[in-house]
Motif scaffolding. Structure first.
Motif, PDB file in Angstrom:
ATOM      1  N   VAL B 549       0.723  -1.354  -0.043  1.00 12.56           N
ATOM      2  CA  VAL B 549       0.008  -0.038  -0.028  1.00 12.56           C
ATOM      3  C   VAL B 549       0.805   1.136  -0.071  1.00 12.56           C
ATOM      4  N   ALA B 550       1.793   1.474   1.063  1.00 10.19           N
ATOM      5  CA  ALA B 550       2.921   2.404   0.961  1.00 10.19           C
ATOM      6  C   ALA B 550       3.410   2.531  -0.463  1.00 10.19           C
ATOM      7  N   ARG B 551       3.920   1.509  -0.997  1.00 11.09           N
ATOM      8  CA  ARG B 551       4.606   1.795  -2.348  1.00 11.09           C
ATOM      9  C   ARG B 551       3.661   2.176  -3.335  1.00 11.09           C
ATOM     10  N   ARG B 552       2.323   1.800  -3.405  1.00 11.46           N
ATOM     11  CA  ARG B 552       1.322   2.215  -4.308  1.00 11.46           C
ATOM     12  C   ARG B 552       0.850   3.523  -4.307  1.00 11.46           C
ATOM     13  N   LEU B 553       0.975   4.181  -2.762  1.00 11.40           N
ATOM     14  CA  LEU B 553       0.653   5.433  -2.602  1.00 11.40           C
ATOM     15  C   LEU B 553       1.845   6.329  -3.111  1.00 11.40           C
ATOM     16  N   LYS B 554       3.121   6.006  -2.896  1.00 10.94           N
ATOM     17  CA  LYS B 554       4.054   6.812  -3.224  1.00 10.94           C
ATOM     18  C   LYS B 554       4.330   6.791  -4.631  1.00 10.94           C
ATOM     19  N   ALA B 555       4.123   5.632  -5.144  1.00  5.48           N
ATOM     20  CA  ALA B 555       4.226   5.811  -6.704  1.00  5.48           C
ATOM     21  C   ALA B 555       3.309   6.582  -7.513  1.00  5.48           C
ATOM     22  N   GLY B 556       2.149   6.418  -7.082  1.00  3.56           N
ATOM     23  CA  GLY B 556       0.991   7.254  -7.537  1.00  3.56           C
ATOM     24  C   GLY B 556       1.342   8.956  -7.555  1.00  3.56           C
ATOM     25  N   VAL B 557       1.773   9.209  -6.199  1.00  2.00           N
ATOM     26  CA  VAL B 557       2.190  10.618  -5.876  1.00  2.00           C
ATOM     27  C   VAL B 557       3.349  10.937  -6.570  1.00  2.00           C
ATOM     28  N   ASP B 558       4.287  10.142  -6.688  1.00  2.00           N
ATOM     29  CA  ASP B 558       5.699  10.246  -7.615  1.00  2.00           C
ATOM     30  C   ASP B 558       5.303  10.672  -9.150  1.00  2.00           C
ATOM     31  N   ARG B 559       4.280   9.905  -9.507  1.00  2.00           N
ATOM     32  CA  ARG B 559       3.781  10.161 -11.190  1.00  2.00           C
ATOM     33  C   ARG B 559       2.973  11.398 -11.236  1.00  2.00           C
ATOM     34  N   GLY B 560       2.697  12.065 -10.258  1.00  2.00           N
ATOM     35  CA  GLY B 560       2.051  13.441 -10.402  1.00  2.00           C
ATOM     36  C   GLY B 560       0.531  13.263 -10.161  1.00  2.00           C
ATOM     37  N   ARG B 561      -0.108  12.114  -9.817  1.00  2.00           N
ATOM     38  CA  ARG B 561      -1.332  12.033 -10.125  1.00  2.00           C
ATOM     39  C   ARG B 561      -2.106  12.757  -8.743  1.00  2.00           C
ATOM     40  N   ASN B 562      -3.344  12.985  -8.846  1.00  2.00           N
ATOM     41  CA  ASN B 562      -4.158  13.617  -7.579  1.00  2.00           C
ATOM     42  C   ASN B 562      -3.987  12.631  -6.495  1.00  2.00           C
ATOM     43  N   PRO B 563      -3.659  13.083  -5.241  1.00  2.00           N
ATOM     44  CA  PRO B 563      -3.584  12.058  -4.096  1.00  2.00           C
ATOM     45  C   PRO B 563      -4.895  11.586  -3.802  1.00  2.00           C
ATOM     46  N   GLY B 564      -6.190  12.144  -4.139  1.00  2.23           N
ATOM     47  CA  GLY B 564      -7.288  11.702  -3.834  1.00  2.23           C
ATOM     48  C   GLY B 564      -7.372  10.473  -4.863  1.00  2.23           C
ATOM     49  N   GLU B 565      -7.167  10.577  -6.156  1.00  2.00           N
ATOM     50  CA  GLU B 565      -7.377   9.554  -6.982  1.00  2.00           C
ATOM     51  C   GLU B 565      -6.500   8.414  -6.814  1.00  2.00           C
ATOM     52  N   VAL B 566      -5.137   8.794  -6.357  1.00  4.59           N
ATOM     53  CA  VAL B 566      -4.510   7.682  -5.868  1.00  4.59           C
ATOM     54  C   VAL B 566      -5.072   6.876  -4.569  1.00  4.59           C
ATOM     55  N   PHE B 567      -5.529   7.613  -3.845  1.00  4.30           N
ATOM     56  CA  PHE B 567      -6.227   7.161  -2.515  1.00  4.30           C
ATOM     57  C   PHE B 567      -7.509   6.148  -2.944  1.00  4.30           C
ATOM     58  N   SER B 568      -8.109   6.841  -4.009  1.00  5.44           N
ATOM     59  CA  SER B 568      -9.290   5.943  -4.328  1.00  5.44           C
ATOM     60  C   SER B 568      -8.969   4.532  -4.943  1.00  5.44           C
ATOM     61  N   ALA B 569      -8.008   4.558  -6.039  1.00  8.13           N
ATOM     62  CA  ALA B 569      -7.300   3.467  -6.394  1.00  8.13           C
ATOM     63  C   ALA B 569      -6.982   2.368  -5.654  1.00  8.13           C
ATOM     64  N   VAL B 570      -6.330   2.774  -4.372  1.00  4.46           N
ATOM     65  CA  VAL B 570      -5.869   1.856  -3.760  1.00  4.46           C
ATOM     66  C   VAL B 570      -6.665   1.545  -2.298  1.00  4.46           C
ATOM     67  N   GLN B 571      -7.865   1.946  -2.519  1.00  3.21           N
ATOM     68  CA  GLN B 571      -8.516   2.031  -0.999  1.00  3.21           C
ATOM     69  C   GLN B 571      -8.750   0.722  -0.726  1.00  3.21           C
ATOM     70  N   ASP B 572      -9.137  -0.406  -1.610  1.00  6.14           N
ATOM     71  CA  ASP B 572      -9.623  -1.526  -1.188  1.00  6.14           C
ATOM     72  C   ASP B 572      -8.356  -2.215  -0.374  1.00  6.14           C
ATOM     73  N   HIS B 573      -7.290  -1.849  -1.054  1.00  6.52           N
ATOM     74  CA  HIS B 573      -5.913  -2.571  -0.448  1.00  6.52           C
ATOM     75  C   HIS B 573      -5.901  -1.727   0.853  1.00  6.52           C
ATOM     76  N   VAL B 574      -5.816  -0.499   1.063  1.00  4.00           N
ATOM     77  CA  VAL B 574      -5.774   0.116   2.491  1.00  4.00           C
ATOM     78  C   VAL B 574      -6.728  -0.631   3.458  1.00  4.00           C
ATOM     79  N   VAL B 575      -7.933  -0.931   3.124  1.00  8.55           N
ATOM     80  CA  VAL B 575      -8.630  -1.628   3.958  1.00  8.55           C
ATOM     81  C   VAL B 575      -8.122  -3.073   4.377  1.00  8.55           C
ATOM     82  N   ALA B 576      -7.891  -3.812   3.340  1.00  5.57           N
ATOM     83  CA  ALA B 576      -7.075  -5.017   3.466  1.00  5.57           C
ATOM     84  C   ALA B 576      -5.911  -4.915   4.447  1.00  5.57           C
ATOM     85  N   ALA B 577      -5.094  -4.103   4.213  1.00  2.00           N
ATOM     86  CA  ALA B 577      -4.301  -3.769   5.311  1.00  2.00           C
ATOM     87  C   ALA B 577      -4.542  -3.698   6.578  1.00  2.00           C
ATOM     88  N   ALA B 578      -5.439  -2.921   6.926  1.00  2.63           N
ATOM     89  CA  ALA B 578      -6.103  -2.736   8.210  1.00  2.63           C
ATOM     90  C   ALA B 578      -6.534  -4.086   8.552  1.00  2.63           C
TER      91      ALA B 578
END
Lengths: 675, 675
Positions: B549-578
């Motif tokens: 999850v951390a890697r995907r969040l970083k990679a998304g931001v590094d690629r200049g995407r909107n952090p909110g969209e990055v979060f939305s795309a990773v969201q089920d993964h975030v919940v899986a981590a929890a």
């Protein structure tokens, strides 16, 4: 038709093509569109019943539901399955479609209709002969004569063959004497019994001249005496004791009750004698030799109940999704992509994951139900020439009905729950429909056949190739039967075997020899969105599980273990085989529907949904596919990514996909959720 | 204590050791045994309330529940968490245990107690100061003063920081003026509001001298005028409008309502001023500098609500299992191992599979709840010295409470549903308890924090190592924060990292380099029933998902995407981590409890259950473990076989395992199911 699209997802902005919604609606409504829309119009004028379920005292609500059912009967929409000479519509398929449409409204009304016209009227029609039809059907169809279907007993639900009510033929008076043989063997959960039924179709063990003839059905008056104000008789008949099942989780507009019979005498002609008769002087005769075969032939005629319940469950899922998707497309919570505006729920990836695969599966089940309804109509209105092929088709139909009912009703339970949670606290308020949807449909998973028992029936059919005696086999017989066959024989007879002969090349992994996951080949040129690939995967799973169940049953018996213990140890595997089979049938129906749809926006939308459905099913069981060499680790991960991608692609169409259900605004209620 | 064992499973015949049931009961009741048993005795005398929920008209039932709550308050069992000087028990842990025990009875009573003493009383205690305590607490604890907790609004539930009720300080009169700023921003779903509360703790945006100070809480009278017969005031206070939420899916003994405020004036001292105050001349002050930090500190004090709901959900699961297991141990259906006698349901392998893993998980969650309750007591009654370590412990506690609540409430929903279905049609009758259990607990998954939102809070804590500012971060901040860290930094800070440092050798597959499933080594000498292996597996999963999850969040931001969209795309993964994190905590609690139990039958039974729980969890996610190189195909299959074997081993103890919950017969009802 409601169109609840929020401004930001206006078709004009997202490129949703014109005509998508009406095109989808036409496809979903299908050949019975006119009947469906007439029923929906009819129940929309009774939309207030939805609220009365919350506000009227329970007994008043039951009477209210009775009145609505009688009024609906007057409109001709509840008797479509009966012959025209008795005021019916003479169209079985239309009658199922009408029942499916009825499930958009209050479900107590639906179930009361099912009891009166499906179970009670259906038993008279299907198990009785001309004399019963002439005596009762016109009044039944018109709603002038209310009845109940007294099969289930307190001690026996699923195991109907073990019922403990007895009907003894008294040759002296030419009567049957109906008796509940132990205090706790009463008929239980009988809809219409507690308040409204005058007649019951009672299932009892027939005893003639000291011989046990198995379960038969009898028409028994359970209420008598002067009519009450509403034209109903109020007193229990002599020898009949009636109890009330009391408050239930849901369906509290239906008067479920209990019946005890203490030597109740009915004339010889009360036996519903299509499949067996008793002559005045006490000679038993039947065109069907085997007792248990006769019993299952009788039960088989009641298949409509299962088909109807499955269809109703699909409708209930649509209602829940229409509310939850529309809500998610209006409701904003938390800033996400913007610092100043909160995000639409449906733009969250997680929310898409929660709702959209359920929406895709609802479409899949709808089309599977279409196939089932069409087959039912064809088989039950067929020539009835008793050929081997016709018999086989009947048994396959019974299996399909059982399996579809199980999957559709579990799907409704799951979908309504997820939709409720997706609407938060508001989903908990009765005005927003989930309360009744959830409570009323809950029993669908266990009535008209417990789902687990039904899936075991499906598996038994597969394992025995619907041998003419398959339904009569108990678990022990079935295990012994399978143990006596070669596993290859079991498999070669199945329909999936033919599917796989054509499709095996599509499967990565090739032959079964390299069936360890790590060695499974990559898919090469087989695309993740290829329906032939999806079908091959589900077909492979079905055949493989079936084969290993057969092997395990044989091995157990060969080792001399008690067949019952063998069965118990393999039981979850047996049920898995049935599920795999029905999942394949459902997908097949969806794939065929997409293929039959002309190119255009409707086709494209269905194509996306079908891929989403198929890949969700594969993803959910990807452990099994890896364990059996049909999915590599990298392809398994790719499937998960593809499901996410499909959710994002379906999202802009989501509102249209629920609008296509064309549910009148009044039936959705939920003003504070969807405006 | 009920002992419902059917003759064939009498301990004497199956070798169930003496003393197992009392030993287990003592262990489950734990340090608060005496309080638990006093509460259970108390509610057993109110067992008739369970029936009254079905028979009384809704408004009467609400008043009846109010009376019961007031009477319980008189017994001292509902105020254990308040200081002794106000008539409380001064024992926070005991108050949670009492609440858990209360959940054996009617759940409207439970929730009304939660509203009055937990939310309303708790807010005054935790957010107020001496002047509020002295003014209200004695009356609150005694049940003489009823109140409500008016936080949630119609437009904002989960996003409390965005509430739209405003409290403006009027320096001229030294009053706050409370206003609902738009018609649809009313307070909604407020328990106790519709009929009974005199006071409300109202959460509103504070405005002082034209400055926005964020959400604060105020004590506001909502009813006034002469007392009614029952000693309550009946008229809405001036400027307050009160609505009723109407019928709900369940909990209809609680009067949920809506509140609108139209310039309602309360004195300056009505501000609950523990964390912020306004001086008479309108100067705002707070010991906590950051506005959002202050807000989350306020919310944090309300953690008890989540801990209580989670505990209640576990109790409700026990009630459902006690009924379904006892029924399955008496009810026979179909001949299986014998030609002449039908088989006990619980002797069917499938039935074991349906119920016994749920039973094992209920034990697991019980012990996880023990840890949570103990931590809560320790942290909240600690020195309060404001050290960094203490702050960190608080945030970890909040995270654990959120995660346990989510898992426990979903478990209840699932368990009650499965138990209902396992009891067939009888499970649908209200007298058999599932109707109310299901309807009443349904909202647990979304109130006191929506489960999905709570799991995202858990994940945020993990990703940020509970940085002091973590709770205040919105999704965008959080994504940016994580993007600024090295992934290794994220992981090394987690508690699971230390666990894995010790346990990594237990995992097949070795280093992460060979993490493709097919290459994963076999387990070698690591047994499937080794708790260290189970923990290592769950720990590996947790750390791996968190890292990716951390890697995907970083990679998304590094690629200049909107952090909110990055979060939305990773969201089920975030919940899986929890989820993975909380699952590990739950298993850890169970493993530690087994280890701490002296050798003997209680230890052995728990050991079996713990293995069953752990392997069921691993089995359910075995696809993931294969995908990540921690499970070979053959070992995955072996785990499934082991779960089946464990079910068979647990089966002879099943009755004892539910008898150990020691639920009085009167509270189970279900006479026709369990005699």
């Amino acid at each position: 038709m409601v169109h609840l699209t929020a401004p930001t997802t206006d078709p004009a902005h997202t490129g949703v093509p014109d005509g998508l919604v009406p095109g989808l609606t036409a496809l979903l409504d299908g050949e019975h569109a006119e009947v469906r829309r007439r029923v929906i119009d009819g129940i929309t004028s009774y939309a207030h019943v939805l609220e009365e379920g919350e506000t009227l005292p329970p007994e008043e609500f039951k009477d209210r539901v009775r009145d609505v059912v009688v009024e609906l009967a007057g409109s001709g929409l509840t008797g479509l399955g009966f012959p025209e000479e008795y005021g019916g519509g003479g169209d079985l398929g239309a009658s199922i479609a009408a029942f499916e449409a009825l499930a958009h409204g209050d479900l107590s009304v639906l179930v009361k209709v099912g009891v009166q016209f499906g179970l009670f009227g259906g038993a008279i029609l299907q198990l009785g002969t001309r004399r019963h039809h002439d005596a009762y059907l016109a009044d039944v169809v018109a709603g002038r004569l209310l009845g109940c279907f007294a099969m289930t007993e307190h001690r026996h639900g699923s195991n109907v063959a073990a019922l403990e009510t007895v009907a003894t033929y008294d040759v002296a008076t030419q009567e049957f004497v109906i008796t509940t043989t132990r205090e706790d063997a009463y008929k239980d959960y009988i809809g219409n019994a507690a308040r409204h039924a005058e007649l019951a179709v009672v299932f009892a063990q027939l005893e003639v001249g000291g011989e046990q003839r198995g379960v038969h059905a009898f028409v028994v008056p359970i209420r008598e005496g002067p009519s009450t104000g509403s034209g109903r008789r109020a007193q229990p008949a002599a020898g009949v004791r009636i109890g009330d099942d009391g408050p239930k989780m849901g369906l509290n507009g239906v008067d479920n009750g209990r019946l005890w019979f203490d030597g109740v005498r009915v004339p010889r002609t009360a036996l519903l004698n299509r499949f067996a008769d008793v002559s005045p002087d006490g000679v038993y005769s039947s065109p069907i030799e085997s007792q248990s075969r006769r019993f299952f032939t009788m039960l088989g005629t009641l298949i409509q109940g299962r088909v109807s319940v499955g269809g109703a469950a699909i409708t209930a899922s649509k209602v829940a999704l229409a509310i939850a998707v529309s809500y998610a497309n209006r409701r904003r919570q938390f800033e996400a992509t913007s610092e100043t505006e909160e995000e639409l729920l449906l733009d969250y990836g997680l929310h898409q994951r929660r709702l959209l695969p359920l929406l895709a599966r609802t479409y899949a089940l709808h089309f599977a139900q279409d196939v089932l309804r069409t087959n039912l109509h064809a088989v039950l209105t067929g020539a009835g020439d008793g050929t081997e092929g016709e018999e086989h088709a009947k048994r396959e139909l019974e299996s399909r009905a059982a399996g579809t009912k199980a999957l559709a009703t579990w799907h409704a339970t799951r979908t309504i729950q997820e939709c409720r949670e997706a609407c938060g606290g508001a989903g908990y308020l009765a005005v927003n429909r989930f309360a009744a949807l959830k409570a009323d449909t809950d029993v669908f998973t266990t009535f008209e056949g417990d789902n687990h028992v039904l899936l075991q029936l499906v598996a038994k059919g597969l394992l025995t190739d619907y041998a003419s005696e398959f339904e009569e086999m108990n678990q022990l017989d079935m295990v012994r039967f399978v143990a006596g066959l070669a596993v290859d024989t079991v498999l070669e007879r199945t329909s999936v075997h033919k599917l796989l002969e054509r499709a095996r090349s599509l499967l990565p992994g090739g032959s079964e020899a390299d069936a360890e996951a790590g060695h499974a080949g990559h898919a090469g040129d087989v695309g993740l969105r290829d329906p032939a690939y999806h079908l091959a995967m589900l077909g492979f799973r079905e055949e493989h599980i079936l084969g290993s169940v057969a092997r395990r049953l044989k091995a157990g018996v060969d080792r001399g273990r008690n067949p019952g213990e063998v069965f118990s140890a393999v039981q979850d595997h047996v049920v898995a085989a049935a599920r795999a089979h029905v999942e394949r049938l459902v997908l097949e129906a969806f794939v065929e529907k997409v293929a039959a749809t002309p190119p255009g926006p409707v086709h494209d939308a269905l194509d996306l949904l079908c891929d989403l459905h198929a890949l969700t099913v594969i993803e959910a069981d990807r452990a099994w596919f890896m364990e059996h060499g049909r999915l590599s680790v990298s392809r398994a991960k790719a499937i998960t990514a593809e499901v996410n991608a499909l959710c994002r692609e379906v999202r802009p169409l989501a509102q249209e996909l629920v609008d296509a259900f064309a549910i009148p605004r009044e039936l959705l209620r939920s003003e504070d959720l969807i405006g």
